[in-house]
Write a protein that holds these residues in place. Structure first.
Motif, PDB file in Angstrom:
ATOM      1  N   TYR A   9       3.855 -11.522   0.910  1.00 56.81           N
ATOM      2  CA  TYR A   9       3.327 -11.296  -0.434  1.00 56.81           C
ATOM      3  C   TYR A   9       2.280 -10.181  -0.417  1.00 56.81           C
ATOM      4  O   TYR A   9       1.297 -10.215  -1.163  1.00 56.81           O
ATOM      5  CB  TYR A   9       2.728 -12.586  -0.995  1.00 56.81           C
ATOM      6  CG  TYR A   9       3.765 -13.656  -1.220  1.00 56.81           C
ATOM      7  CD1 TYR A   9       4.528 -13.683  -2.379  1.00 56.81           C
ATOM      8  CD2 TYR A   9       4.016 -14.633  -0.253  1.00 56.81           C
ATOM      9  CE1 TYR A   9       5.500 -14.655  -2.578  1.00 56.81           C
ATOM     10  CE2 TYR A   9       4.986 -15.610  -0.444  1.00 56.81           C
ATOM     11  CZ  TYR A   9       5.724 -15.607  -1.607  1.00 56.81           C
ATOM     12  OH  TYR A   9       6.698 -16.569  -1.803  1.00 56.81           O
ATOM     13  N   LEU A  12       0.708  -8.593  -3.453  1.00 54.72           N
ATOM     14  CA  LEU A  12      -0.317  -9.308  -4.213  1.00 54.72           C
ATOM     15  C   LEU A  12      -1.709  -9.155  -3.589  1.00 54.72           C
ATOM     16  O   LEU A  12      -2.641  -9.861  -3.969  1.00 54.72           O
ATOM     17  CB  LEU A  12       0.037 -10.792  -4.305  1.00 54.72           C
ATOM     18  CG  LEU A  12       1.242 -11.146  -5.184  1.00 54.72           C
ATOM     19  CD1 LEU A  12       1.627 -12.603  -5.009  1.00 54.72           C
ATOM     20  CD2 LEU A  12       0.941 -10.850  -6.653  1.00 54.72           C
ATOM     21  N   PHE A  15      -4.542  -8.584  -5.968  1.00 53.39           N
ATOM     22  CA  PHE A  15      -4.864  -9.796  -6.726  1.00 53.39           C
ATOM     23  C   PHE A  15      -5.706 -10.740  -5.875  1.00 53.39           C
ATOM     24  O   PHE A  15      -6.717 -11.281  -6.359  1.00 53.39           O
ATOM     25  CB  PHE A  15      -3.584 -10.510  -7.174  1.00 53.39           C
ATOM     26  CG  PHE A  15      -3.849 -11.880  -7.728  1.00 53.39           C
ATOM     27  CD1 PHE A  15      -4.265 -12.036  -9.039  1.00 53.39           C
ATOM     28  CD2 PHE A  15      -3.726 -13.014  -6.931  1.00 53.39           C
ATOM     29  CE1 PHE A  15      -4.549 -13.302  -9.557  1.00 53.39           C
ATOM     30  CE2 PHE A  15      -4.006 -14.274  -7.433  1.00 53.39           C
ATOM     31  CZ  PHE A  15      -4.409 -14.429  -8.755  1.00 53.39           C
ATOM     32  N   CYS A  42       0.521 -12.831 -11.864  1.00 54.85           N
ATOM     33  CA  CYS A  42       0.274 -11.437 -11.489  1.00 54.85           C
ATOM     34  C   CYS A  42       1.623 -10.746 -11.331  1.00 54.85           C
ATOM     35  O   CYS A  42       2.438 -11.171 -10.493  1.00 54.85           O
ATOM     36  CB  CYS A  42      -0.530 -11.348 -10.192  1.00 54.85           C
ATOM     37  SG  CYS A  42      -0.860  -9.642  -9.662  1.00 54.85           S
ATOM     38  N   ASP A  43       1.865  -9.726 -12.121  1.00 51.75           N
ATOM     39  CA  ASP A  43       3.115  -8.960 -12.062  1.00 51.75           C
ATOM     40  C   ASP A  43       4.344  -9.859 -12.115  1.00 51.75           C
ATOM     41  O   ASP A  43       5.304  -9.672 -11.354  1.00 51.75           O
ATOM     42  CB  ASP A  43       3.153  -8.091 -10.794  1.00 51.75           C
ATOM     43  CG  ASP A  43       2.070  -7.026 -10.795  1.00 51.75           C
ATOM     44  OD1 ASP A  43       1.627  -6.643 -11.895  1.00 51.75           O
ATOM     45  OD2 ASP A  43       1.670  -6.591  -9.708  1.00 51.75           O
ATOM     46  N   GLN A  45       4.639 -12.952 -11.235  1.00 52.90           N
ATOM     47  CA  GLN A  45       4.629 -14.062 -10.272  1.00 52.90           C
ATOM     48  C   GLN A  45       3.583 -15.087 -10.685  1.00 52.90           C
ATOM     49  O   GLN A  45       2.386 -14.776 -10.781  1.00 52.90           O
ATOM     50  CB  GLN A  45       4.314 -13.553  -8.870  1.00 52.90           C
ATOM     51  CG  GLN A  45       4.214 -14.644  -7.808  1.00 52.90           C
ATOM     52  CD  GLN A  45       5.532 -15.338  -7.564  1.00 52.90           C
ATOM     53  OE1 GLN A  45       6.478 -14.743  -7.068  1.00 52.90           O
ATOM     54  NE2 GLN A  45       5.603 -16.618  -7.900  1.00 52.90           N
ATOM     55  N   VAL A  92       0.260 -17.721  -0.285  1.00 46.14           N
ATOM     56  CA  VAL A  92       0.058 -16.290  -0.555  1.00 46.14           C
ATOM     57  C   VAL A  92      -1.130 -15.759   0.249  1.00 46.14           C
ATOM     58  O   VAL A  92      -1.084 -14.656   0.791  1.00 46.14           O
ATOM     59  CB  VAL A  92      -0.153 -16.053  -2.059  1.00 46.14           C
ATOM     60  CG1 VAL A  92      -0.538 -14.601  -2.340  1.00 46.14           C
ATOM     61  CG2 VAL A  92       1.110 -16.428  -2.829  1.00 46.14           C
TER      62      VAL A  92
END
Length: 255
Positions: A9, A12, A15, A42-43, A45, A92
């Protein structure tokens, strides 16, 4: 500040770095007591951000020098479950913030699983045959955990997600910072996990013979260990309640 992002991930990363500054839109708050658990995106997800309550001063020292933090354990345990084929929310990343050289606050970020908890599924499943199927499939899941050497010290129906696919129930573990991975199976460990479930006597009568046969333990011994565990748990909770009353924690003093 220590920030770890799962390479899977990596997109991310920005984020995850923004989480301590709370620079994200909260879509829903799942929990806000000891820990804060929030849903965000986020985007495209959907993600769950869990902020752990700041530990006591003594535990700040422990988490700095002696023990992994809850955030790190949650992340690493999720990876272990994935490798062993056990359902869980994909990790994540995690964050550890320090102040004055000591651990202060931790966060764990995972992918959101839009699934009901086991206790929710059980409550709304009123058909007897369907309930029996749910219980049977959950027994299989529990036996798989034990075979894999996975002991969950917070093994209760609100920390287990459930879904049905092709007529069979599947399960995922969440809130996993208290997992242990053991090399040698011990009856006491496994019965301790079982007694936390609060399963009915009927379900235990069905489960324990299967467990005893699979594990090679004497069934009477299994029942005894489970009973001792339940009594110990009841006594421990009673002691905590008495101590809180003595210290007047959580109660309003008389005027």
């Amino acid at each position: 500040m220590k920030i770890v992002v799962n390479p899977k991930y990596g997109w991310l990363t920005d984020f995850v770095h923004s989480v301590p500054r709370h620079e994200y839109a909260v879509e829903e708050v799942f929990r806000e007591n000891r820990n804060i658990v929030e849903l965000t995106s986020c985007d495209g997800q959907r993600l769950v951000v869990k902020k752990y309550k700041r530990p006591t001063l003594a535990n700040c020292v422990v988490y700095t020098f002696l023990r992994k933090t809850k955030a790190q354990r949650s992340y690493e345990n999720a990876l272990q479950l994935y490798y062993r084929g056990i359902g869980t929310a994909a990790p994540v990343g995690y964050i550890e913030q320090r102040k004055h050289g000591f651990f202060h606050t931790g966060w764990f970020i995972s992918v959101y699983l839009p699934l009901p908890t086991l206790d929710e599924v059980y409550r709304r499943t009123t058909d007897r045959d369907k309930r029996d199927k749910l219980a049977s499939d959950f027994m299989d899941f529990t036996l798989k955990l034990f075979k894999e050497g996975i002991i969950d010290h917070d093994y209760n129906a609100s920390n287990i997600l459930a879904y049905n696919d092709g007529g069979r129930w599947h399960f995922s573990l969440v809130d996993i910072n208290r997992l242990r991975f053991v090399r040698k199976r011990r009856l006491n460990d496994e019965m301790h996990a079982m007694e936390q479930l609060g399963a009915s006597a009927e379900d235990l009568v069905r489960f324990l013979p299967r467990y005893a046969e699979e594990s090679g333990n004497d069934i009477d011994h299994c029942f005894l260990m489970l009973l001792i565990g339940k009594l110990r748990h009841k006594h421990r909770n009673a002691m905590k309640a008495r101590m809180k009353r003595f210290l007047r924690i959580g109660t309003n003093p008389k005027k």
